[in-house]
Design an enzyme around this catalytic site. Structure first.
Site, PDB file in Angstrom:
ATOM      1  N   LYS A 162       0.868  -1.188   0.000  1.00  0.00           N
ATOM      2  CA  LYS A 162       0.000   0.000   0.000  1.00  0.00           C
ATOM      3  C   LYS A 162       0.894   1.223   0.000  1.00  0.00           C
ATOM      4  O   LYS A 162       2.006   1.192   0.534  1.00  0.00           O
ATOM      5  CB  LYS A 162      -0.884   0.033   1.247  1.00  0.00           C
ATOM      6  N   VAL A 195     -17.017   4.427  -3.636  1.00  0.00           N
ATOM      7  CA  VAL A 195     -17.645   3.141  -3.309  1.00  0.00           C
ATOM      8  C   VAL A 195     -19.011   3.349  -2.645  1.00  0.00           C
ATOM      9  O   VAL A 195     -20.013   2.754  -3.060  1.00  0.00           O
ATOM     10  CB  VAL A 195     -16.735   2.297  -2.377  1.00  0.00           C
TER      11      VAL A 195
END
Ligand code: NAI
Ligand code: PHE
Length: 384
Positions: free
Chosen positions: A92, A194
């Site tokens: 990440k 999202v």
């Protein structure tokens, strides 16, 4: 919720303390003198292949907090990709900024970050996360989720939301005996890429949808498009609902928040929802069914990696998204049988998948790297 809870409580830890405590393989740290930003690329594990994970832009209380967030998110990617059966390891990146950059400043920052990704030569492949999208990915090398205009598959957010919807249905089925969403009450926290897509899918499925975001403009935009009810930020935790779907920050399920929840199920897209592993048991003992975040939110990775690296068709992606529901069902059964939190059942599955994999060192090699060649340079370079 009165205030967003921190993902991890770091106290006064320094970058050095955070680095020393990490169990990952490699962390790349850069201070960007031009903007004052810190760039952290954390490669947690390459056991299953080159590392993959989103790039998050955020404002943190300290650089150490940004690094710790990147590390924790990278570890979650290792488990997510193992459980989703994708041939990549976990990583990440966090760009810890003073304020979220826009326009030319943003473009320049991403350009300099792209140089850092280049220097890693494919050991880390990225995608969008909080405060980044597919248009940002167009500017980066080693980025899998490009805009359609940039020759990619478009935003990963709809696939993430579609996976979460399947996970919500599987959770309802387990907890309440029916996957039907008609008249079920679902509270979605976070109206970003999202959360806004998820709200739309839930409305279409007949649910009563409650929405929240710290950003009033985002809430208003969604409310103007579909029949939803707005919940103020300080009311989120105490609001009665069947399903609470966190789709914003991590660390929101903790010692203080869990006693205040008034839902039967927590099932949402946000990464690292549990502040500590003990919070899995806290949810279980309150009788709240928790859909482990890195299982239910794998849709973005399935979209990014499936379409770019594995050359999947839309139908193959859809089948992979369906497997999110199947995996959750199996985890819920295992957790019930063993009397353990669902988060622990997921951790066990991830650990078993990783233990089965053959030992391999940090590498850029994967069966699928050839398919990724067009994604290893940024879009501008491709046009030259
Ligand atoms: P985004 O940056 O598009 O949206 C995040 C939204 O959350 C923003 O509207 C922001 O104002 C809001 N927000 C931030 N703090 C909040 C708080 N305390 N309370 C309420 N709202 C708050 O991010 P995106 O892409 O929608 O991601 C949401 C979550 O899902 C993140 O945790 C991300 O890591 C995770 N995720 C995203 C995937 C993707 O494909 N984009 C895939 C898997 C996980
Ligand atoms: N934000 C995505 C996640 O947390 C990261 C991602 C997207 C990684 C696409 C790879 C490809 O799962």
């Amino acid at each position: 919720m009165s205030a967003p809870a921190p993902t991890v409580d770091h106290g006064e830890r320094s970058l050095e303390d955070v680095l020393r405590a990490w169990d990952g393989e490699h962390a790349e740290l850069r201070h960007d003198h031009a903007s004052g930003a810190w760039m952290f690329v954390c490669i947690h594990s390459t056991r299953l292949g080159p590392a993959a994970g989103g790039t998050r832009i955020g404002v943190y209380d300290s650089p150490a907090e940004g690094l710790a967030d990147a590390m924790r998110l990278a570890a979650a990617m290792t488990r997510k990709l193992a459980v989703a059966d994708l041939p990549f390891g976990g990583g990440k990146a966090v760009l810890a900024v003073r304020e979220i950059p826009r326009g030319e400043k943003r473009r320049r920052l991403l350009h300099r970050y792209g140089e850092l990704l280049d220097s890693l030569g494919g050991r880390f492949w990225t995608g969008p996360d909080m405060n980044t999208d597919e248009h940002d990915m167009d500017l980066l090398p080693y980025a899998m989720v490009r805009s359609r205009k940039g020759g990619g598959s478009g935003s990963s957010a709809p696939a993430t939301a579609a996976g979460v919807l399947r996970g919500i249905r599987a959770s309802l089925n387990h907890a309440l005996g029916s996957a039907d969403l008609q008249d079920r009450v679902v509270l979605v926290q976070g109206m970003g890429g999202v959360g806004s897509h998820l709200a739309e899918l839930l409305v279409e499925a007949g649910a009563r949808v409650l929405i929240n975001d710290l950003d009033a403009a985002r809430v208003a935009k969604v409310a103007a498009r579909m029949p939803v009810e707005i919940v103020a930020s300080d009311r989120v935790l105490g609001t009665q609902c069947n399903v609470f779907a966190p789709c914003a920050v991590g660390g929101i399920l903790n010692e203080r928040s869990i006693p205040r929840l008034r839902c039967r199920i927590v099932a949402g897209a946000a990464n690292n929802q549990l502040a500590t592993t003990a919070d899995g048991e806290r949810l279980r003992s309150r009788g709240i069914l928790y859909a482990p975040d890195y299982v239910i939110n794998a849709g973005g990775s399935l979209h990014g990696i499936g379409l770019a690296a594995l050359s999947w068709s839309g139908a193959e992606l859809d089948r992979a998204l369906n497997r999110i529901g199947d995996t959750l069902k199996a985890l819920y059964r295992a957790a019930d049988e063993d009397g353990i939190p669902t988060s622990e059942a997921a951790d066990r599955l991830a650990a078993a998948r990783l233990a089965q994999a053959p030992e391999r060192g940090p590498t850029t090699k994967s069966a699928n790297v050839d398919a990724l060649a067009p994604y290893s340079t940024n879009r501008k370079e491709q046009e030259q």
